[in-house]
Design a protein around this motif. Structure first.
Motif, PDB file in Angstrom:
ATOM      1  N   LYS A  19       5.051   7.573 -12.871  1.00 31.33           N
ATOM      2  CA  LYS A  19       4.770   6.432 -11.994  1.00 31.33           C
ATOM      3  C   LYS A  19       5.768   5.311 -12.248  1.00 31.33           C
ATOM      4  CE  LYS A  19       1.241   3.070 -10.648  1.00 31.33           C
ATOM      5  NZ  LYS A  19      -0.131   2.549 -10.881  1.00 31.33           N
TER       6      LYS A  19
ATOM      7  N   ARG B 282       9.330   7.671   0.198  1.00 33.87           N
ATOM      8  CA  ARG B 282       9.866   6.355   0.570  1.00 33.87           C
ATOM      9  C   ARG B 282      10.991   5.946  -0.365  1.00 33.87           C
ATOM     10  NH1 ARG B 282       4.736   2.799  -0.083  1.00 33.87           N
ATOM     11  NH2 ARG B 282       4.647   4.143  -1.934  1.00 33.87           N
TER      12      ARG B 282
ATOM     13  N   ASP C 132       0.824  -1.202   0.000  1.00 37.24           N
ATOM     14  CA  ASP C 132       0.000   0.000   0.000  1.00 37.24           C
ATOM     15  C   ASP C 132       0.866   1.264   0.000  1.00 37.24           C
ATOM     16  OD1 ASP C 132      -1.654   2.132   1.868  1.00 37.24           O
ATOM     17  OD2 ASP C 132      -2.961   0.966   0.572  1.00 37.24           O
ATOM     18  N   GLN C 133       0.271   2.373  -0.413  1.00 38.86           N
ATOM     19  CA  GLN C 133       1.020   3.629  -0.516  1.00 38.86           C
ATOM     20  C   GLN C 133       1.553   4.134   0.814  1.00 38.86           C
ATOM     21  OE1 GLN C 133      -1.417   6.479  -2.568  1.00 38.86           O
ATOM     22  NE2 GLN C 133      -1.227   5.447  -4.536  1.00 38.86           N
ATOM     23  N   GLU C 134       0.964   3.704   1.917  1.00 39.45           N
ATOM     24  CA  GLU C 134       1.421   4.188   3.216  1.00 39.45           C
ATOM     25  C   GLU C 134       2.417   3.235   3.879  1.00 39.45           C
ATOM     26  OE1 GLU C 134      -1.888   5.010   5.680  1.00 39.45           O
ATOM     27  OE2 GLU C 134      -2.832   6.401   4.267  1.00 39.45           O
TER      28      GLU C 134
ATOM     29  N   GLU D 233       7.087  13.216 -11.585  1.00 39.81           N
ATOM     30  CA  GLU D 233       5.773  12.728 -11.180  1.00 39.81           C
ATOM     31  C   GLU D 233       5.382  11.444 -11.925  1.00 39.81           C
ATOM     32  OE1 GLU D 233       2.898  15.797 -11.590  1.00 39.81           O
ATOM     33  OE2 GLU D 233       3.696  16.992  -9.924  1.00 39.81           O
TER      34      GLU D 233
ATOM     35  N   ALA E 251       5.060  -2.656  -5.704  1.00 40.49           N
ATOM     36  CA  ALA E 251       4.664  -1.365  -5.148  1.00 40.49           C
ATOM     37  C   ALA E 251       4.668  -0.356  -6.278  1.00 40.49           C
ATOM     38  CB  ALA E 251       5.609  -0.929  -4.043  1.00 40.49           C
TER      39      ALA E 251
ATOM     40  N   ASP F 226       8.315  10.011  -4.696  1.00 43.86           N
ATOM     41  CA  ASP F 226       7.780   9.443  -3.454  1.00 43.86           C
ATOM     42  C   ASP F 226       8.870   9.474  -2.374  1.00 43.86           C
ATOM     43  OD1 ASP F 226       7.203   7.154  -1.486  1.00 43.86           O
ATOM     44  OD2 ASP F 226       5.360   7.188  -2.676  1.00 43.86           O
TER      45      ASP F 226
ATOM     46  N   LEU G 272       8.648   0.458   1.851  1.00 41.41           N
ATOM     47  CA  LEU G 272       9.063  -0.358   0.717  1.00 41.41           C
ATOM     48  C   LEU G 272      10.101  -1.383   1.161  1.00 41.41           C
ATOM     49  CD1 LEU G 272       9.609   2.452  -1.962  1.00 41.41           C
ATOM     50  CD2 LEU G 272       7.572   1.021  -1.655  1.00 41.41           C
TER      51      LEU G 272
ATOM     52  N   CYS H 176       4.491   3.765  -7.182  1.00 40.55           N
ATOM     53  CA  CYS H 176       4.624   5.085  -6.580  1.00 40.55           C
ATOM     54  C   CYS H 176       5.156   6.079  -7.612  1.00 40.55           C
ATOM     55  CB  CYS H 176       5.556   5.039  -5.366  1.00 40.55           C
ATOM     56  SG  CYS H 176       7.270   4.581  -5.748  1.00 40.55           S
ATOM     57  N   ARG H 177       5.125   7.370  -7.266  1.00 45.43           N
ATOM     58  CA  ARG H 177       5.724   8.399  -8.112  1.00 45.43           C
ATOM     59  C   ARG H 177       7.240   8.392  -7.894  1.00 45.43           C
ATOM     60  NH1 ARG H 177       1.625  10.407 -11.522  1.00 45.43           N
ATOM     61  NH2 ARG H 177      -0.286  10.578 -10.304  1.00 45.43           N
TER      62      ARG H 177
END
Length: 297
Positions: free
Chosen positions: A57, A81, A30-32, A55, A73, A79, A35, A75-76
């Motif tokens: 993906k 992380r 998940d994004q939260e 930006e 996973a 990100d 990693l 993400c941008r």
């Protein structure tokens, strides 16, 4: 990382490495969630969603566990992380930057996959992630075992259900029906493939559910059996079945309803198509203008 029932690491809901329904399931971060180690990536893929390159993906893919389960996973590039890990690995950061710029400037997009070919060691798998890895490993072993002769084609729509069971869709040929299949097996074993009648498949028999000991669950679209210990549900859709299967498991009434509904749908589709073909050119023009306003306004 989050713990307990609030944990945000989730199954891929049927997507494997390439996102095709019916592949061995993978795990989604998940994004939260934190990693896995970026320097242990198997590969990365990128999609340019705007002219702002940071930006874009990126999809990160790891191989984890003894059975090499995929964890993904998305993400941008900016990100936090991802940036946090790259700050600690200058060599990987430069490799990633060079790859992204080459992809962005390439008209042919030949380099949209970055292959690193590392694997995540057992020690680096988050404790919260391990139960999910173990479950997907079980699914992989089960599917590989029943598919060892190439007789199982799970690409009919097999996927993980809301209850975390792997819904494995099969064809009638994967079932053994005692009343009729002894003859069928004789034909498969003794007659060359090119001489087999169309009604006899070369698929090996995989599942032997007894009609009395293992009655299926029957609904409007399919019959199914659950294997709770493996968290697998075997599903035979009505449109993949035969009259022998229906008679053996005794669901003629539901199957006849399915056939009747399917025929009603076919007739309705045919009538709609006919009605559309018979409308005037003026009505077609009006429909086009209406659609144009909706799409282009």
């Amino acid at each position: 990382m989050k713990g307990g029932n609030c944990m945000a690491i989730k199954y891929f809901l049927g997507e494997g490495r390439d996102g095709v329904s019916g592949e061995i399931p993978g795990i989604f971060i998940d994004q939260e969630e934190a990693l896995l180690p970026v320097n242990k990536l198997y590969e990365a893929k990128i999609s340019f969603l705007s002219d702002t390159i940071e930006e874009s993906k990126i999809v990160l893919i790891w191989w984890v566990g003894k059975e090499e389960i995929f964890v993904k996973a998305g993400c941008r590039l900016n990100d936090e992380r991802l940036k946090g890990q790259l700050k600690e690995n200058a060599e990987l950061a430069e490799k990633l930057i060079k790859w992204v710029v080459e992809c962005k400037s390439s008209l042919t997009r030949k380099k949209e996959e970055l292959c690193i070919n590392e694997k995540v060691p057992e020690a680096d798998i988050f404790e919260e992630l391990k139960p999910y890895v173990t479950q997907v490993e079980k699914w992989k072993k089960f599917i590989s075992a029943v598919n060892k002769n190439g007789g199982l084609n799970p690409r009919y729509g097999s996927r993980i259900g809301d209850d975390d069971f792997y819904n494995l869709v099969i064809h009638r040929d994967a079932l053994f029906i005692p009343e009729v299949d002894n003859y069928r097996r004789f034909l498969l074993d003794n007659i060359p493939d090119e001489e087999l009648d169309a009604e006899f498949s070369v698929f090996p028999t995989l599942f032997r559910f007894n009609s009395k000991k293992h009655p299926p669950r029957v609904d409007e679209k399919s019959i199914s059996w659950e294997l709770p210990k493996k968290k697998v549900r075997i599903i035979l859709p009505h449109h993949f079945t035969t009259k022998e299967v229906v008679a053996y498991y005794g669901y003629e009434e539901m199957y006849q309803k399915f056939l009747k509904d399917r025929e009603a749908t076919r007739i309705a589709d045919s009538e709609r198509s006919k009605a559309w073909s018979e409308i005037s050119e003026a009505e077609k023009k009006e429909s086009k203008e209406k659609l144009r306003k909706i799409l282009l306004s």
